[in-house]
Write a protein that holds these residues in place. Sequence first.
Motif, PDB file in Angstrom:
ATOM      1  N   ASN A 153       3.478  -0.778   8.812  1.00 30.24           N
ATOM      2  CA  ASN A 153       4.649  -0.209   8.128  1.00 30.24           C
ATOM      3  C   ASN A 153       5.830  -1.164   8.202  1.00 30.24           C
ATOM      4  O   ASN A 153       6.513  -1.427   7.208  1.00 30.24           O
ATOM      5  CB  ASN A 153       5.054   1.127   8.768  1.00 30.24           C
ATOM      6  N   ARG A 203       9.556   4.212   1.548  1.00 31.29           N
ATOM      7  CA  ARG A 203       8.454   3.488   0.904  1.00 31.29           C
ATOM      8  C   ARG A 203       7.414   3.009   1.925  1.00 31.29           C
ATOM      9  O   ARG A 203       6.223   2.930   1.601  1.00 31.29           O
ATOM     10  CB  ARG A 203       9.028   2.294   0.131  1.00 31.29           C
ATOM     11  N   CYS A 204       7.857   2.712   3.134  1.00 31.27           N
ATOM     12  CA  CYS A 204       6.953   2.151   4.145  1.00 31.27           C
ATOM     13  C   CYS A 204       6.559   3.177   5.206  1.00 31.27           C
ATOM     14  O   CYS A 204       5.927   2.830   6.211  1.00 31.27           O
ATOM     15  CB  CYS A 204       7.572   0.913   4.785  1.00 31.27           C
ATOM     16  N   PRO A 251       0.826  -1.213   0.000  1.00 28.54           N
ATOM     17  CA  PRO A 251       0.000   0.000   0.000  1.00 28.54           C
ATOM     18  C   PRO A 251       0.859   1.260   0.000  1.00 28.54           C
ATOM     19  O   PRO A 251       2.061   1.213   0.265  1.00 28.54           O
ATOM     20  CB  PRO A 251      -0.788  -0.119   1.321  1.00 28.54           C
ATOM     21  N   GLU A 252       0.221   2.391  -0.294  1.00 30.67           N
ATOM     22  CA  GLU A 252       0.913   3.677  -0.127  1.00 30.67           C
ATOM     23  C   GLU A 252       0.951   4.003   1.359  1.00 30.67           C
ATOM     24  O   GLU A 252      -0.028   3.841   2.058  1.00 30.67           O
ATOM     25  CB  GLU A 252       0.171   4.788  -0.893  1.00 30.67           C
TER      26      GLU A 252
END
Lengths: 208, 208
Positions: B95, B112-113, A206-207
């Motif tokens: 995350n 990105r996370c 996911p974003e």
Amino acid sequence: MHLRKNDIDNLDRITRLKIINSVTGIKPANLVGTVDNEGRTNLAIFSSVIHLGSNPAIIGFVSRPETDDVGHTYTNIMETGYYTINHIHPEFIKNAHYTSGKFAKEVSEFERCGLTEEYIHDFKAPFVKESSFKMGLRFREKIDIKINNTVLVIGEIEELLLPEIFSIDDDIDLQLTNAVGISGLNSYYSLNKIERLPYVRLNEVPEF
Amino acid sequence: MHLRKNDIDNLDRITRLKIINSVTGIKPANLVGTVDNEGRTNLAIFSSVIHLGSNPAIIGFVSRPETDDVGHTYTNIMETGYYTINHIHPEFIKNAHYTSGKFAKEVSEFERCGLTEEYIHDFKAPFVKESSFKMGLRFREKIDIKINNTVLVIGEIEELLLPEIFSIDDDIDLQLTNAVGISGLNSYYSLNKIERLPYVRLNEVPEF
């Protein structure tokens, strides 16, 4: 609080033990069962059991074998080649904890600490009857960790006994199996499952 | 349920992974932060962090370095000699979980996370700002576990940042610090402290 290397080195021994034994986070609570070639059984609590690989099913634990009055687990495994690892459950935390006493080799912690030896099929080492999640291992290899004179004892799972309550589509639910965790040397925890996430594929991230 | 060695060998790969990754019990949830010599950061979730000794303060974790598309943590540590270990807390489990994706080396899992790089003093590797319990380590030694081609990466704690809420007379309370545990590959747990027992002296062992 921020401790730098010098601060850690200068802590008194007990405080350092308590802190550094907790910094990795929660540790699994297991009992390792063994027997020597004269049939004397031994049971000892370990918080250092670690998954190393699934195929073959390889488990390790860290032992300090280099003293006279402890290390019966290690010497028994070297003698016989077999041992058991048994999950600790809340009902017998206290019994399990007291196996950490430095009992003489003639004393079986099973008997002294009120836990029951169980033999399954022809497996050589004793299981803990009170544990509902346990495995029998064949010793495969020991690796010396010279930096602090410990040993990583590696074995392969030959027998695996576990409750029927897990779903084959999911990880085993350690809340349902009543697994226990340890911090430091003396503190015990129960577990609450709070999240289950999928295997990560790059195109499904996911974003954030 | 009783699985013998042949049964385990004959499980399909995914089922075996899920089961064998859970049999050691609860595992600690940590993020390892690194950077390469070109300044590209990396962050990866590990459930294999283990306490090896308190004096010196030595921590290990198990890595699988022998593939092309993963293992950036390992290669960065070999390159720079430094890394961080950061506890995962409930607010950022998702995350942390997604750092397990096989991102290219150019992609920083921090960005990105959705986690934040933090640099403390002149420590070379990035910490996770969202984590309130974290440490900076200097690489000391790697030990090959040839049986399944993994590596035990050993480091010494040089920086230790932890909440002020622990009592120096007790183990660190991982319920208070909001530590998280893992079973298998995808399941996360919070912790409830249920028992605290004394250091065991032989003359104080109760009758069982």
